[in-house]
Design an enzyme around this catalytic site. Sequence first.
Site, PDB file in Angstrom:
ATOM      1  N   ASP A  13       7.963   1.247   2.782  1.00 48.63           N
ATOM      2  CA  ASP A  13       6.833   0.687   3.092  1.00 48.63           C
ATOM      3  C   ASP A  13       6.567  -0.738   3.057  1.00 48.63           C
ATOM      4  O   ASP A  13       7.198  -1.290   2.344  1.00 48.63           O
ATOM      5  CB  ASP A  13       5.881   1.606   2.511  1.00 48.63           C
ATOM      6  CG  ASP A  13       4.444   1.841   3.006  1.00 48.63           C
ATOM      7  OD1 ASP A  13       3.904   1.310   3.735  1.00 48.63           O
ATOM      8  OD2 ASP A  13       3.518   2.816   2.620  1.00 48.63           O
TER       9      ASP A  13
HETATM   10  C1  BGC Z   1       0.975   2.301   5.020  1.00 48.64           C
HETATM   11  C2  BGC Z   1       2.081   2.516   5.907  1.00 48.64           C
HETATM   12  C3  BGC Z   1       2.035   2.014   7.176  1.00 48.64           C
HETATM   13  C4  BGC Z   1       2.140   0.558   6.934  1.00 48.64           C
HETATM   14  C5  BGC Z   1       2.406  -0.489   8.308  1.00 48.64           C
HETATM   15  C6  BGC Z   1       1.318   0.539   4.767  1.00 48.64           C
HETATM   16  O1  BGC Z   1       0.128   0.247   3.952  1.00 48.64           O
HETATM   17  O2  BGC Z   1       1.119   2.737   3.646  1.00 48.64           O
HETATM   18  O3  BGC Z   1       1.920   4.091   6.174  1.00 48.64           O
HETATM   19  O4  BGC Z   1       3.068   2.471   8.122  1.00 48.64           O
HETATM   20  O5  BGC Z   1       1.495   0.132   5.889  1.00 48.64           O
HETATM   21  O6  BGC Z   1       1.151  -0.505   8.752  1.00 48.64           O
END
Ligand code: BGC
Length: 727
Positions: free
Chosen positions: A278
Amino acid sequence: MRGAAALVLSCAAAAGVAPPAAREPWLDPQRSPEERATLAVAAMTLDEKLAVLRGSVATPWTHPDGTPVLIPRGAIAAAGFVPGVPRLGLPPLYETDASLGVANPNLVRPGDVATALPSSLALAASFDPRLAHQAGALVGSEARAKGFNVLLGGGMNLARDPRNGRNFEYLGEDPWLAGRLAGEEVRGTQDEHVISTVKHFALNANETNRTTLDARIGRRALRESDLLAFELAIEAGHPGAVMCAYNRVNGPYACGNRWLLIDVLKTDWHFPGWVMSDWGAVHGVDDAVNGLDQESGAQLDETEFFGAPLAAALAGGTVPMGRIDDMVHRILRSMFAVGIVDHPPVKADIDYAAHAALALDIARKGIVLLKNERDLLPLARDLKSIAVIGGYANSGVPSGGGSAQVIPSNGPFIRIPEGGATLNWRDVLFDPSSPLDAIRRAAPQSAVRYDDGSFPARAAALAAASDVAVVFVTRHEQEGFDIPDLALPAGQDGLIEAVAAVNPRTIVILEAGNPVAMPWLDRVAAVMAAWYPGQEGGQAIADILVGAVNPSGRLPLTFPRAAGDFLRPTLPNLGAGEGAAVHVDYEEGAAVGYRWYAEQGTRPLFAFGFGLSYTRFAYDHLKVSGGGTLEVQFDVLNTGRVAGADVPQLYLTSAAGRRTLRLIGFERVTLEPGERRTITLTADRRLLGWFDEEHRRWQLDRGVYQVRLGKSAAELSMGGEAVVAAN
Ligand code: BGC
């Protein structure tokens, strides 16, 4: 072949290098993805290998030290970007968020819109794997038409806590339901030659302090719940990537959790794809030896671990070359397997009108009718007056916030600036589908008047002078925050009480990302859960109110009776400072949601699987046979006067002497009045058995297995039993 050649030319031309000869063996689609990846890895330099292991944020951004971070060259403005290897004909990874449609964070692509689907809870409430496949395909095709080849879509954490700010992005509380639908969504997306990413692996069940939270649980329990959902989805959908979560799991961070990533995912499940982190979830170079394959949004980490530090670790021998090759191989294998090399994205116009029809279909099938006293709904055709109150129903329907935010294709969104003067991810955005307008169109014979609900006394005066009152209530929920409790904010309970006190024919429409507390439930005539219903949501709500559509959604998660009747009555770590080291003991183990209520012997307000219809269904001719697994056959019959869809649910209630309650099958079936259909459900053996953590395998005990058909987890009807063999 032609696609591959086109891509080779475009990405090589962009980088100003000679294109590879089309006959390079890794560009030969006749070879297997494994072989192609092996050949390409062998042709790469070390720098090229390291480059594909590090992803960048692809939105303009200011680092905490004040440095502006620009969008990387060649990227499409979106969540992430990973450079390709033009010399070898390997394209970059263009990554977009996509839980409910192609996201456009803070309008980073000005003017770019997408189909805003209802929240995933609505999709889950349809209990319809085919619809999940269509949803996955829709988002995949829009992503592809915008130039993306990786979806950060496939959110599927189990809803363990009805206050989790991201439940609206997920598929409910049951592993079979969530796993089955997520697998279909992934297949739908990847059929479009766009890689799908299931996330967030694993146990990201609360958003509060998600980057420091240690999620604690027994390993067997995790295998039989959240991990089972992922196992089923990965097996059915073959996603190219898995995104590891922000939180810790039993100590180590998920993105450096050897047990999760190596023992479970890559060894026991033989997952051949790659693990991406993530955004900002990497905590050290060691994560590479513990199973992480790619650092995403590297600028968000304390330091860019998979840049120079990884190169240094390789030189120092703490990360072996074989591991680097494996990391790269996994990424390339998925690129070849899903077809993003042979069938690169082609920018194209999107038929938003056609896609809106699917958004409408999901909303209609996902709305759950919870209460309908004396058949107030569907609304009688001869009503003289309808009061529509509150919830910005004159403008649109709310959407969930965070990285999943979609800018709808059907008109300008409405913004409530919770996050400040310029568009911010804490803002509340409404999709421009006005329920008021839709009700006016659907009930042309009635005078439909609106009150915004700011003053309960004024709304009550309108309600008192109307035949029925429809009160819309909303609650904003989003990534990064949990809601502290299930209450409606901003005095909306008082509004409902005031309206219901003067008009017994009050209908409440819930627009929220989770279950809602309903202290007024006894005083209203009807309630429906519309979730965040997406860009066609206003229309879907009106269709159900007037009976143009028969409601068929079933709850994909339990609605608790009161704060006191669910586990952890106070939100864990509420008020803990940012960065505080916190933990949650998920002591319910594998007894998530309805399974916990069954263990406690308590009845929730509305059970998992519950949902009313304008017709009635009956079941008969149940036959249960055993052997290697359970096979259950029965008839469903529409005994009412209108066509409708039912979702008969099959629950395991006893397994070789062990009392239990587990959904082991379901089928959505649409029937005309009087029509009968025979359904056959075959249980996945894992749903009958238990996980033996010592030997790391599923076990099935020989014995008698009992099942019952249910209209919900708390309304079980006829049952049967059969002997199932051990494994
Ligand atoms: C989220 C993810 C997301 C990523 C990219 C993170 O804050 O938890 O689900 O894919 O950001 O935007």
